[in-house]
Design a protein around this motif. Structure first.
Motif, mmCIF file in Angstrom:
data_model
loop_
_atom_site.group_PDB
_atom_site.id
_atom_site.type_symbol
_atom_site.label_atom_id
_atom_site.label_comp_id
_atom_site.label_asym_id
_atom_site.label_seq_id
_atom_site.Cartn_x
_atom_site.Cartn_y
_atom_site.Cartn_z
ATOM 1 N N GLY A 26 32.785 0.327 -21.769
ATOM 2 C CA GLY A 26 33.782 0.643 -22.789
ATOM 3 C C GLY A 26 34.644 1.831 -22.405
ATOM 4 N N ASP A 27 34.791 2.786 -23.350
ATOM 5 C CA ASP A 27 35.622 3.970 -23.137
ATOM 6 C C ASP A 27 34.833 5.175 -22.643
ATOM 7 O OD1 ASP A 27 37.986 2.699 -23.964
ATOM 8 O OD2 ASP A 27 37.503 3.036 -26.079
ATOM 9 N N SER A 28 33.549 5.011 -22.368
ATOM 10 C CA SER A 28 32.750 6.120 -21.836
ATOM 11 C C SER A 28 33.034 6.302 -20.347
ATOM 12 C CB SER A 28 31.258 5.863 -22.070
ATOM 13 O OG SER A 28 30.964 5.866 -23.452
ATOM 14 N N THR A 29 32.561 7.419 -19.800
ATOM 15 C CA THR A 29 32.765 7.706 -18.383
ATOM 16 C C THR A 29 32.216 6.557 -17.527
ATOM 17 O OG1 THR A 29 32.651 10.083 -18.772
ATOM 18 C CG2 THR A 29 32.238 9.322 -16.525
ATOM 19 N N PRO A 30 33.019 6.057 -16.574
ATOM 20 C CA PRO A 30 32.604 4.880 -15.784
ATOM 21 C C PRO A 30 31.607 5.198 -14.683
ATOM 22 C CG PRO A 30 34.788 5.593 -15.092
ATOM 23 C CD PRO A 30 34.401 6.471 -16.264
ATOM 24 N N VAL A 31 30.409 5.616 -15.079
ATOM 25 C CA VAL A 31 29.350 5.879 -14.098
ATOM 26 C C VAL A 31 28.644 4.574 -13.737
ATOM 27 C CG1 VAL A 31 29.008 8.193 -15.048
ATOM 28 C CG2 VAL A 31 27.605 6.299 -15.891
ATOM 29 N N PHE A 32 27.781 4.624 -12.716
ATOM 30 C CA PHE A 32 26.939 3.479 -12.380
ATOM 31 C C PHE A 32 26.011 3.200 -13.555
ATOM 32 C CE2 PHE A 32 22.944 1.778 -10.622
ATOM 33 C CZ PHE A 32 23.440 0.635 -10.017
ATOM 34 N N ARG A 33 26.042 1.974 -14.027
ATOM 35 C CA ARG A 33 25.305 1.634 -15.240
ATOM 36 C C ARG A 33 23.949 1.032 -14.900
ATOM 37 N NH1 ARG A 33 27.139 -2.725 -19.904
ATOM 38 N NH2 ARG A 33 25.700 -2.017 -21.525
ATOM 39 N N ASP A 34 22.913 1.631 -15.466
ATOM 40 C CA ASP A 34 21.572 1.071 -15.332
ATOM 41 C C ASP A 34 20.796 1.377 -16.612
ATOM 42 O OD1 ASP A 34 21.014 3.768 -15.141
ATOM 43 O OD2 ASP A 34 20.398 3.692 -13.038
ATOM 44 N N PHE A 35 19.528 1.036 -16.644
ATOM 45 C CA PHE A 35 18.760 1.244 -17.875
ATOM 46 C C PHE A 35 18.648 2.733 -18.195
ATOM 47 C CE2 PHE A 35 14.768 1.363 -20.409
ATOM 48 C CZ PHE A 35 15.208 0.569 -21.469
ATOM 49 N N THR A 36 18.538 3.564 -17.161
ATOM 50 C CA THR A 36 18.457 5.009 -17.386
ATOM 51 C C THR A 36 19.730 5.539 -18.031
ATOM 52 O OG1 THR A 36 16.960 5.305 -15.507
ATOM 53 C CG2 THR A 36 18.158 7.247 -16.263
ATOM 54 N N SER A 37 20.898 5.062 -17.583
ATOM 55 C CA SER A 37 22.156 5.526 -18.187
ATOM 56 C C SER A 37 22.278 5.059 -19.632
ATOM 57 C CB SER A 37 23.354 5.048 -17.360
ATOM 58 O OG SER A 37 23.518 3.644 -17.448
ATOM 59 N N GLU A 38 21.742 3.869 -19.944
ATOM 60 C CA GLU A 38 21.741 3.396 -21.331
ATOM 61 C C GLU A 38 20.926 4.352 -22.215
ATOM 62 O OE1 GLU A 38 23.119 -0.183 -22.245
ATOM 63 O OE2 GLU A 38 24.174 0.767 -20.585
ATOM 64 N N VAL A 39 19.734 4.704 -21.714
ATOM 65 C CA VAL A 39 18.847 5.574 -22.481
ATOM 66 C C VAL A 39 19.461 6.964 -22.638
ATOM 67 C CG1 VAL A 39 16.583 6.698 -22.478
ATOM 68 C CG2 VAL A 39 16.780 4.281 -21.844
ATOM 69 N N ARG A 40 20.027 7.496 -21.559
ATOM 70 C CA ARG A 40 20.653 8.819 -21.633
ATOM 71 C C ARG A 40 21.767 8.839 -22.679
ATOM 72 N NH1 ARG A 40 21.161 9.863 -15.110
ATOM 73 N NH2 ARG A 40 19.137 10.904 -14.801
ATOM 74 N N SER A 41 22.542 7.778 -22.747
ATOM 75 C CA SER A 41 23.637 7.710 -23.721
ATOM 76 C C SER A 41 23.115 7.837 -25.141
ATOM 77 C CB SER A 41 24.390 6.382 -23.562
ATOM 78 O OG SER A 41 24.896 6.223 -22.264
ATOM 79 N N VAL A 42 22.035 7.126 -25.429
ATOM 80 C CA VAL A 42 21.462 7.171 -26.777
ATOM 81 C C VAL A 42 20.875 8.542 -27.068
ATOM 82 C CG1 VAL A 42 19.760 6.141 -28.321
ATOM 83 C CG2 VAL A 42 21.043 4.691 -26.733
ATOM 84 N N GLU A 43 20.225 9.142 -26.086
ATOM 85 C CA GLU A 43 19.665 10.482 -26.281
ATOM 86 C C GLU A 43 20.766 11.486 -26.609
ATOM 87 O OE1 GLU A 43 15.820 10.115 -23.234
ATOM 88 O OE2 GLU A 43 17.658 11.131 -22.606
ATOM 89 N N VAL A 44 21.906 11.397 -25.912
ATOM 90 C CA VAL A 44 23.028 12.314 -26.153
ATOM 91 C C VAL A 44 23.501 12.196 -27.595
ATOM 92 C CG1 VAL A 44 25.475 12.722 -25.613
ATOM 93 C CG2 VAL A 44 23.815 12.450 -23.769
ATOM 94 N N VAL A 45 23.672 10.963 -28.068
ATOM 95 C CA VAL A 45 24.200 10.749 -29.419
ATOM 96 C C VAL A 45 23.159 11.143 -30.476
ATOM 97 C CG1 VAL A 45 25.157 9.050 -31.017
ATOM 98 C CG2 VAL A 45 25.697 8.913 -28.574
ATOM 99 N N GLY A 46 21.906 10.733 -30.272
ATOM 100 C CA GLY A 46 20.866 11.071 -31.241
ATOM 101 C C GLY A 46 20.652 12.568 -31.353
ATOM 102 N N GLU A 47 20.654 13.261 -30.224
ATOM 103 C CA GLU A 47 20.454 14.720 -30.249
ATOM 104 C C GLU A 47 21.644 15.429 -30.886
ATOM 105 O OE1 GLU A 47 19.662 15.435 -26.159
ATOM 106 O OE2 GLU A 47 17.557 14.755 -26.284
ATOM 107 N N TRP A 48 22.863 14.893 -30.686
ATOM 108 C CA TRP A 48 24.047 15.463 -31.349
ATOM 109 C C TRP A 48 23.905 15.362 -32.863
ATOM 110 C CZ3 TRP A 48 27.835 13.160 -34.487
ATOM 111 C CH2 TRP A 48 28.973 13.931 -34.721
ATOM 112 N N ALA A 49 23.460 14.200 -33.344
ATOM 113 C CA ALA A 49 23.271 14.023 -34.785
ATOM 114 C C ALA A 49 22.166 14.933 -35.306
ATOM 115 C CB ALA A 49 22.953 12.559 -35.087
ATOM 116 N N ALA A 50 21.074 15.039 -34.572
ATOM 117 C CA ALA A 50 19.944 15.857 -35.015
ATOM 118 C C ALA A 50 20.318 17.333 -35.088
ATOM 119 C CB ALA A 50 18.751 15.650 -34.081
#
Length: 458
Positions: free
Chosen positions: A281-305
């Protein structure tokens, strides 16, 4: 410092019949009595210095105010002089009747409720104009409202709650910002202040309310693109993060699934964030793997917390495994995880989702392609391992009853009381009215978790 607690009346027979405007149907439903218990508990927990209960003059508001006054052991002081908006040709009709009798009026009201148009743009024969509403609202506030609402629980109809909410926020009916708010029955919001200077608690997001806000959350791995759907009115302290499946990585989701979920949950009172994982999508075009998926969710969840919210991760398809691993990786034991139509393991993908030729390619080369996206074996294996390790700890699973992809999955590890089935739904909840039924099921759970107001001293 004075307070005003403003509440929409409890569910009545009128709500079940979906009648617009005036109606004498005032009997409170069984669900309405449950709402009264939750609202009473919330008001008591807020320690707001309330001295009495008042109501705007509709039978539903008056009946609800009397019930709440008794539950709170406060005097009921009667009715205010602020009447509901006169809806002209729409008054007393159900939505179905209005669509049949006055189709143009129905379309106009529907556009208003969808926040497409403001009150000044409403076109209903015989309906009060925005200017007429504004003149009487301002006159009422000066003559009665500013004094009689102080330190009271004010119980109103949908239109009077809308009028008072916007007034306290400094928005009058002729303003283009005067838009519809979702005010679920039995929910409330608090304002603190004096005379004509009032501040909502919690505050409405000034820059985006009542629309959406586009964010880019920074991380060491790049920026995660997020759409924030602000809570409409009865703001909860819970933030919902919608996590896409691998092939539905857009924040919109397949057939707009994630946007529609986010809008509905935000209107129910839950700030909702939809996410483009890193590399999509509109996120930074890094190499996408399962780790990058998890990191993305951690960033958003921690921002909300960090902003004081409790977090609910909702993962669709392969996003279910991402959500479970993100909670575990962040060490956030208080985060909740729901999964919608989880499809996370190779054995399940191989059964129907991927044809034999693609499974063979995946096994030979470690990758295959579907809808233009590369799918790698290592990513699937990590997703499956995360699902197998953590699915027993999921807080809720919504299965699509006609989903050929998830049919035959082994779900024995999931506690039976946490599994829900939406009959006739496909994998993307796009068939017939399956999304409406999914929302009804999730909202039944979410509504019991709404905490509309913080402590008065907070």
């Amino acid at each position: 410092m004075a307070v005003i607690v403003l509440a929409r009346h409890l569910e009545t027979e009128k709500n079940l019949l979906d009648i617009h405007g005036t109606s004498e149907l005032e009997s409170i439903t069984a669900h309405g009595h449950e709402q009264a218990v939750r609202l009473t508990d919330t008001i008591r927990a807020s320690t707001a210095p309330l001295t009495a209960v008042v109501a705007t003059p509709t039978p539903q508001a008056v009946a609800s105010a009397r019930l709440l006054a008794a539950a709170l052991d406060l005097p009921y002081e009667g009715e205010l002089a602020l009447s509901a908006v006169g809806l002209g040709a729409a008054a007393g009709l159900s939505t179905a009747e209005l669509r049949r009798v006055e189709p143009e009026a129905h379309q106009s009201l529907d556009l208003f409720r969808a926040r497409v148009i403001s009150a000044a743009e409403l076109r209903i024969p015989g309906c009060e104009t925005a200017g007429e509403i504004e003149r009487r609202l301002v006159a009422w506030w000066r003559a009665e409202g500013r004094e009689r609402c102080r330190n009271r629980l004010v119980v109103g109809s949908s239109s009077t709650v809308l009028m008072i909410t916007h007034l306290l926020n400094g928005v009058l009916p002729t303003d283009s910002r005067y838009r519809y708010l979702a005010t679920p029955n039995g929910t409330a919001r608090m304002w603190r202040g004096e005379t004509d200077e009032w501040t909502a608690m919690p505050a409405f997001p000034a820059d985006s309310w009542p629309d959406v806000e586009q964010l880019r959350l920074p991380s060491p791995y790049g920026a995660v693109a997020v759409t924030r759907h602000a809570a409409s009115w009865a703001a909860s302290r819970r933030t919902i993060v919608v996590i896409p499946g691998y092939f539905g990585s857009s924040r919109h989701g397949p057939y707009g699934l994630y946007n529609r979920l986010a809008r509905a949950w935000a209107w129910q009172g839950f700030e909702t964030l939809t996410v483009d994982p890193l590399g999509s999508g509109d996120s930074t075009p890094v190499f996408r793997d399962f780790t990058s998926e998890v990191r993305s969710v951690e960033v958003v969840g921690e921002w909300a917390a960090r902003r004081g919210s409790s977090v609910l991760l909702v993962g669709h398809s392969m996003g279910g495994a991402t959500a479970l691993r993100a909670r575990d990786g962040a060490g956030a034991n208080d985060w909740l995880v729901w999964c919608l139509a989880p499809l996370c393991r190779l054995v399940d993908l191989a059964r129907v989702f991927l044809p034999a030729t693609q499974i063979d390619e995946l096994n030979r080369t470690g990758r295959t392609y579907r809808h233009g996206l590369e799918l790698r074996r290592d990513m699937i294996d990590e997703s499956g391992a995360a699902w197998d390790a953590h699915c027993k700890d999921v807080d809720g699973v919504w299965l699509a009853g006609a989903d050929q992809y998830t049919a035959g999955m082994d779900l024995s590890a999931i506690p039976a009381d946490r599994a829900h089935v939406v009959a006739g739904a496909d994998h993307n909840f796009s068939t017939n009215d399956s999304l409406r039924r999914l929302l009804a099921s999730t909202q039944a759970v979410l509504s019991s978790r709404i905490t509309p107001m913080p402590p008065a001293g907070g």
